[in-house]
Every structure is written in C-alpha cells, then in structure tokens.
Design an enzyme around this catalytic site. Structure first.
Site, PDB file in Angstrom:
ATOM      1  N   ASP A   8       0.871  -1.178   0.000  1.00  0.00           N
ATOM      2  CA  ASP A   8       0.000   0.000   0.000  1.00  0.00           C
ATOM      3  C   ASP A   8       0.915   1.237   0.000  1.00  0.00           C
ATOM      4  OD1 ASP A   8       0.851   0.451   2.623  1.00  0.00           O
ATOM      5  OD2 ASP A   8      -1.169   0.416   3.498  1.00  0.00           O
ATOM      6  N   CYS A  63       2.925  -3.032   4.114  1.00  0.00           N
ATOM      7  CA  CYS A  63       2.116  -1.846   4.425  1.00  0.00           C
ATOM      8  C   CYS A  63       2.934  -1.029   5.424  1.00  0.00           C
ATOM      9  CB  CYS A  63       0.718  -2.204   4.919  1.00  0.00           C
ATOM     10  SG  CYS A  63       0.629  -2.984   6.541  1.00  0.00           S
ATOM     11  N   THR A  65       3.040  -0.839   8.759  1.00  0.00           N
ATOM     12  CA  THR A  65       3.601  -1.649   9.840  1.00  0.00           C
ATOM     13  C   THR A  65       3.745  -3.116   9.461  1.00  0.00           C
ATOM     14  OG1 THR A  65       1.375  -2.101  10.627  1.00  0.00           O
ATOM     15  CG2 THR A  65       2.519  -0.209  11.619  1.00  0.00           C
ATOM     16  N   HIS A  96       9.565 -23.696   9.472  1.00  0.00           N
ATOM     17  CA  HIS A  96       8.471 -24.248  10.280  1.00  0.00           C
ATOM     18  C   HIS A  96       7.078 -23.924   9.709  1.00  0.00           C
ATOM     19  CE1 HIS A  96      10.950 -24.580  14.279  1.00  0.00           C
ATOM     20  NE2 HIS A  96      11.561 -25.142  13.230  1.00  0.00           N
ATOM     21  N   ARG A 130       6.926 -32.769  11.794  1.00  0.00           N
ATOM     22  CA  ARG A 130       5.934 -32.331  12.802  1.00  0.00           C
ATOM     23  C   ARG A 130       5.283 -31.017  12.410  1.00  0.00           C
ATOM     24  NH1 ARG A 130      10.863 -30.597  14.602  1.00  0.00           N
ATOM     25  NH2 ARG A 130      10.976 -28.650  15.792  1.00  0.00           N
ATOM     26  N   HIS A 131       5.972 -30.221  11.598  1.00  0.00           N
ATOM     27  CA  HIS A 131       5.408 -28.931  11.183  1.00  0.00           C
ATOM     28  C   HIS A 131       4.270 -29.120  10.185  1.00  0.00           C
ATOM     29  CE1 HIS A 131       8.602 -27.192  13.416  1.00  0.00           C
ATOM     30  NE2 HIS A 131       9.489 -27.854  12.702  1.00  0.00           N
ATOM     31  N   ARG A 134       0.987 -29.498  11.809  1.00  0.00           N
ATOM     32  CA  ARG A 134       0.443 -28.210  12.286  1.00  0.00           C
ATOM     33  C   ARG A 134      -0.159 -27.417  11.131  1.00  0.00           C
ATOM     34  NH1 ARG A 134       5.890 -28.027  15.887  1.00  0.00           N
ATOM     35  NH2 ARG A 134       5.131 -29.526  17.418  1.00  0.00           N
TER      36      ARG A 134
HETATM   37  C1  RB5 Z   1      -1.896   3.220   6.185  1.00  0.00           C
HETATM   38  O1  RB5 Z   1      -1.844   4.529   6.649  1.00  0.00           O
HETATM   39  C2  RB5 Z   1      -1.534   2.258   7.286  1.00  0.00           C
HETATM   40  O2  RB5 Z   1      -2.577   2.163   8.200  1.00  0.00           O
HETATM   41  C3  RB5 Z   1      -1.220   0.894   6.709  1.00  0.00           C
HETATM   42  O3  RB5 Z   1      -0.150   1.016   5.828  1.00  0.00           O
HETATM   43  C4  RB5 Z   1      -0.816  -0.189   7.684  1.00  0.00           C
HETATM   44  O4  RB5 Z   1       0.237   0.239   8.499  1.00  0.00           O
HETATM   45  C5  RB5 Z   1      -1.888  -0.818   8.441  1.00  0.00           C
HETATM   46  O5  RB5 Z   1      -1.683  -1.741   9.222  1.00  0.00           O
END
Ligand code: RB5
Length: 142
Positions: A8, A63, A65, A96, A130-131, A134
């Site tokens: 994004d 994205c 985070t 894993h 074993r993985h 899961r």
């Molecule tokens: C976009 O501003 C931001 O929310 C997105 O990139 C992301 O970090 C969401 O988890």
C-alpha cells in the site's frame, strides 16, 4: 521461483527499494504504483489472487507496519502470511511455517534489514515432519 511484490502507500518506498536491489530476480509488481492512499485489504486480495492463479509461488507484502496487510492476507484460505521481524523469524517462517507470503513494515523497518530477511527466507528450506501436522491443522480451521 516466481515472486510477486505488492504494497500500500505506506509500503511503497520499501517496495521500490526491494525491486531495485533484486534486479537479478523477476519480481512481479502488483502495485501500488504511487504514494497516493490505497486500502491494504485490496492489495492483499490482489496478491492472494495472484498466488491462487499460480502466477507467483511466493508473495512479498508491505504496508506501513506490516500488520494490517498480514491480517487481511491471513483471512484468505490457503494463505500463510508471516510478518518478519528478524533474521531468525525469516528462517523459521520458511523452516516451520512454510509461509507463502512474507510481510514487512515500510514505516517500521530499514530496507537493508528487510533485504537480509528476504535472503534468509529464500535460502531456508521447509522442514516438514511435525510442522506439516500443524499446517494441516491450520487448514482444518479455515
Ligand atoms: C496506512 O496509513 C496504514 O494504516 C497501513 O499502511 C498499515 O500500516 C496498516 O496496518
């Protein structure tokens, strides 16, 4: 191996940095193509469709985070999206979890670290055993 990459607006700069670094690997860019705001579920959906169509074997999603786009991708059947945060987590996501999407935070991670994590993931091998039991249980939860 065919690899697709998508981000994004929060991950756009990191996506461009990875494309520049991996000019020897064919990375299919699914967008976004500018820093204009877009919705990360749409980007995750595009990646999932690409994997389901077998147009890529592995996805890289970014994205701001890495959290939102991980949540979105992991709602989709057959997807194991791993938010990577260290060299060890990169190796284990392959060994894993046999992740089919690796995820990074464009606003929270340095590109040189992410390049190391991608390399660690790509050189690791799934251990099965074993993985696999899961991963089979994950499928039953879908
Ligand atoms: C976009 O501003 C931001 O929310 C997105 O990139 C992301 O970090 C969401 O988890």
């Amino acid at each position: 191996m065919k690899i697709a990459i998508a981000a994004d607006h929060g991950g756009f700069n990191l996506k461009e940095a990875l494309k520049k670094h991996y000019d020897n690997i064919k990375l299919t860019d699914l967008g976004t193509f500018s820093q204009e705001s877009v919705d990360y579920p749409d980007i995750a959906q595009k990646m999932v469709q690409t994997l389901r169509n077998h147009d890529a074997d592995l996805g890289i999603l970014i994205c701001g985070t890495g959290i939102g786009i991980s949540i979105a991708a992991n709602r989709c059947k057959g997807i194991r999206a791993a938010l990577i945060y260290s060299e060890e987590s990169a190796r284990l996501a392959k060994q894993h979890n046999n992740a089919n999407i690796i995820v990074f935070g464009g606003r929270t991670m340095k590109s040189e670290d992410v390049i190391q994590y991608v390399d660690d993931f790509l050189t690791a091998s799934y251990e099965g055993g074993r993985h696999q039991k899961r991963l089979d249980k994950l499928e039953l939860m879908e």
